[in-house]
Design an enzyme around this catalytic site. Structure first.
Site, PDB file in Angstrom:
ATOM      1  N   ARG A  13     -12.263   2.428  -8.136  1.00  0.00           N
ATOM      2  CA  ARG A  13     -11.414   3.649  -8.446  1.00  0.00           C
ATOM      3  C   ARG A  13     -11.605   4.195  -9.801  1.00  0.00           C
ATOM      4  NH1 ARG A  13      -5.511   2.421  -5.619  1.00  0.00           N
ATOM      5  NH2 ARG A  13      -6.406   1.798  -3.704  1.00  0.00           N
TER       6      ARG A  13
ATOM      7  N   ASN B 276     -11.130  -2.448  -5.336  1.00  0.00           N
ATOM      8  CA  ASN B 276     -10.346  -1.613  -6.164  1.00  0.00           C
ATOM      9  C   ASN B 276     -11.103  -1.234  -7.156  1.00  0.00           C
ATOM     10  OD1 ASN B 276      -6.952  -2.776  -5.062  1.00  0.00           O
ATOM     11  ND2 ASN B 276      -8.064  -0.894  -4.304  1.00  0.00           N
TER      12      ASN B 276
ATOM     13  N   LEU C  99      -6.966  -4.457   7.330  1.00  0.00           N
ATOM     14  CA  LEU C  99      -6.599  -5.662   6.551  1.00  0.00           C
ATOM     15  C   LEU C  99      -7.106  -5.281   4.964  1.00  0.00           C
ATOM     16  CD1 LEU C  99      -7.114  -9.010   8.535  1.00  0.00           C
ATOM     17  CD2 LEU C  99      -5.123  -8.152   7.376  1.00  0.00           C
ATOM     18  N   SER C 100      -8.210  -4.405   5.009  1.00  0.00           N
ATOM     19  CA  SER C 100      -8.957  -4.369   3.829  1.00  0.00           C
ATOM     20  C   SER C 100      -9.156  -5.451   2.947  1.00  0.00           C
ATOM     21  CB  SER C 100      -7.995  -3.480   2.825  1.00  0.00           C
ATOM     22  OG  SER C 100      -7.542  -2.191   3.578  1.00  0.00           O
TER      23      SER C 100
ATOM     24  N   ASP D 286       0.636  -1.117   0.048  1.00  0.00           N
ATOM     25  CA  ASP D 286      -0.013  -0.016  -0.126  1.00  0.00           C
ATOM     26  C   ASP D 286       1.000   1.282   0.081  1.00  0.00           C
ATOM     27  OD1 ASP D 286      -2.372   1.504  -0.003  1.00  0.00           O
ATOM     28  OD2 ASP D 286      -2.880   1.207   2.169  1.00  0.00           O
TER      29      ASP D 286
ATOM     30  N   HIS E 205       2.232   3.479  -9.168  1.00  0.00           N
ATOM     31  CA  HIS E 205       1.963   2.001  -9.293  1.00  0.00           C
ATOM     32  C   HIS E 205       3.271   1.348 -10.317  1.00  0.00           C
ATOM     33  CE1 HIS E 205      -1.934   2.640  -7.561  1.00  0.00           C
ATOM     34  NE2 HIS E 205      -2.499   3.110  -8.333  1.00  0.00           N
TER      35      HIS E 205
ATOM     36  N   ARG F 185      -0.850   9.107 -10.247  1.00  0.00           N
ATOM     37  CA  ARG F 185      -0.844   8.123  -9.375  1.00  0.00           C
ATOM     38  C   ARG F 185      -0.203   6.806 -10.213  1.00  0.00           C
ATOM     39  NH1 ARG F 185      -4.084   7.786  -4.989  1.00  0.00           N
ATOM     40  NH2 ARG F 185      -4.314   5.464  -5.366  1.00  0.00           N
TER      41      ARG F 185
HETATM   42  C1  IPE Z   1      -5.488  -2.637  -0.244  1.00  0.00           C
HETATM   43  O1  IPE Z   1      -5.303  -1.331  -0.291  1.00  0.00           O
HETATM   44  C2  IPE Z   1      -5.535  -3.051  -1.611  1.00  0.00           C
HETATM   45  C3  IPE Z   1      -4.322  -3.534  -2.116  1.00  0.00           C
HETATM   46  C4  IPE Z   1      -2.992  -3.207  -1.639  1.00  0.00           C
HETATM   47  C5  IPE Z   1      -4.049  -4.225  -3.327  1.00  0.00           C
HETATM   48  P1  IPE Z   1      -6.255  -0.184  -0.633  1.00  0.00           P
HETATM   49  O2  IPE Z   1      -5.478   1.221  -0.581  1.00  0.00           O
HETATM   50  O3  IPE Z   1      -7.370  -0.657  -1.727  1.00  0.00           O
HETATM   51  O4  IPE Z   1      -7.116  -0.257   0.954  1.00  0.00           O
HETATM   52  P2  IPE Z   1      -8.022   1.039   1.576  1.00  0.00           P
HETATM   53  O5  IPE Z   1      -8.924   1.395   0.619  1.00  0.00           O
HETATM   54  O6  IPE Z   1      -6.979   2.104   2.139  1.00  0.00           O
HETATM   55  O7  IPE Z   1      -8.598   0.141   3.020  1.00  0.00           O
HETATM   56  C1  IPE Z   2      -1.325   0.393  -3.456  1.00  0.00           C
HETATM   57  O1  IPE Z   2      -1.307   1.684  -3.414  1.00  0.00           O
HETATM   58  C2  IPE Z   2      -1.598  -0.365  -4.733  1.00  0.00           C
HETATM   59  C3  IPE Z   2      -3.240  -0.678  -4.867  1.00  0.00           C
HETATM   60  C4  IPE Z   2      -4.036  -0.753  -3.991  1.00  0.00           C
HETATM   61  C5  IPE Z   2      -3.378  -1.426  -6.180  1.00  0.00           C
HETATM   62  P1  IPE Z   2      -2.619   2.810  -3.366  1.00  0.00           P
HETATM   63  O2  IPE Z   2      -2.909   3.033  -4.931  1.00  0.00           O
HETATM   64  O3  IPE Z   2      -3.661   2.288  -2.407  1.00  0.00           O
HETATM   65  O4  IPE Z   2      -1.730   3.866  -2.824  1.00  0.00           O
HETATM   66  P2  IPE Z   2      -2.356   4.905  -1.831  1.00  0.00           P
HETATM   67  O5  IPE Z   2      -3.117   4.138  -0.595  1.00  0.00           O
HETATM   68  O6  IPE Z   2      -3.490   5.692  -2.446  1.00  0.00           O
HETATM   69  O7  IPE Z   2      -1.104   5.585  -1.321  1.00  0.00           O
HETATM   70 MG    MG Z   3      -4.219   2.439  -0.539  1.00  0.00          MG
END
Ligand code: IPE
Ligand code: IPE
Ligand code: MG
Length: 238
Positions: free
Chosen positions: A62, A59, A186-187, A11, A28, A24
């Protein structure tokens, strides 16, 4: 003791990019590089199982362009890295719901599993379009179907047998779950399997996750006392 199975919630890609004034998707992309390194480092540090949370069932909420970027990066990762993973003896498995994925992605995931099925080195489990509630519900439906068809009895459904209906059938439970980016949740990741996992939450953002971070998390794990609901041998003797 060293953890046999380390699972990582990767994350913080978005925040990493934001801090640099980048889009963003740049975060990634940097996250994929961090994943490559983490796989190599986990192997070198003697980890047998590495599970990474790459895309959650939530996800999809998004913006479409970001979802697209993430799908593209999975394609790129498998196309670019599969041969090398295979060469290094890594066995790849995917957990998550594949039914609604694009056909070419489904094919790539199958290719990765099939090509590496006979490998005996490190096991890399990629959680993609994965959510525990979805996984548990699909497992419950499959179990009920078998019960209704008379293939098994309701009383025979133990936690072990139920576990065999999950996407993670045959994969040991994670010993250590690491989450980067400072979030402590844990999401929807491995809710069933994490029953007795140890957790390490790190402030660093995923693209910055280093070999030292992994080694430190493993060292922290080694100092933890796991009880599994019981008492330690020392306590039992008191
Ligand atoms: C959890 O991260 C999913 C992955 C790392 C793939 P998220 O960024 O989606 O989780 P939340 O929304 O902060 O809980
Ligand atoms: C984790 O990074 C990757 C995925 C969830 C796919 P994020 O995209 O959630 O990054 P933040 O949490 O917005 O910083
Ligand atoms: Mg995240």
């Amino acid at each position: 003791m060293k953890p046999a199975h380390v699972a990582i919630i990767m994350d913080g890609n978005g925040r990493w990019a934001e801090a640099r004034g980048l889009p963003r998707r740049a975060g990634h992309r940097a996250g994929v590089e961090a994943l490559r390194k983490a796989v190599r480092n986990a192997g070198e540090l003697g980890i047998s199982w590495l599970t990474v949370y790459a895309f959650s069932s939530e996800n999809w909420s998004r913006p479409p362009s970001e979802v697209n970027d993430l799908m593209g990066l999975l394609r790129l990762f498998i196309r670019r890295d599969l041969a090398e993973l295979h060469q290094n003896g890594v066995r790849v498995r995917i957990v998550g719901d594949r039914d609604n994925l694009q056909p070419d992605i489904k094919a790539l995931l199958e290719e990765a599993e099939n090509l590496t099925a006979g490998n005996t080195g490190m096991n890399l489990v990629i959680a993609f379009n994965y959510g525990s509630r979805d996984e548990i519900l699909r497992a419950a439906r499959a179990a009920l179907k078998d019960i209704e068809a008379g293939r098994t009895g309701l009383d025979a459904l133990t936690p072990e047998r139920f576990g065999a209906y999950l996407d993670t059938a045959g994969i040991p439970d994670p010993d250590l779950i690491i989450r980067t980016s400072g979030e402590q949740r844990l999401s929807n990741f491995l809710l069933w399997q994490a029953a007795y996992a140890e957790f390490v939450f790190l402030p660093c953002l995923w693209p910055d996750f280093s070999r030292d971070d992994l080694a430190a998390a493993i060292a922290t794990f080694s100092e933890r006392e796991r009880r599994f609901g019981g008492v330690t041998a020392r306590e039992a003797a008191l």
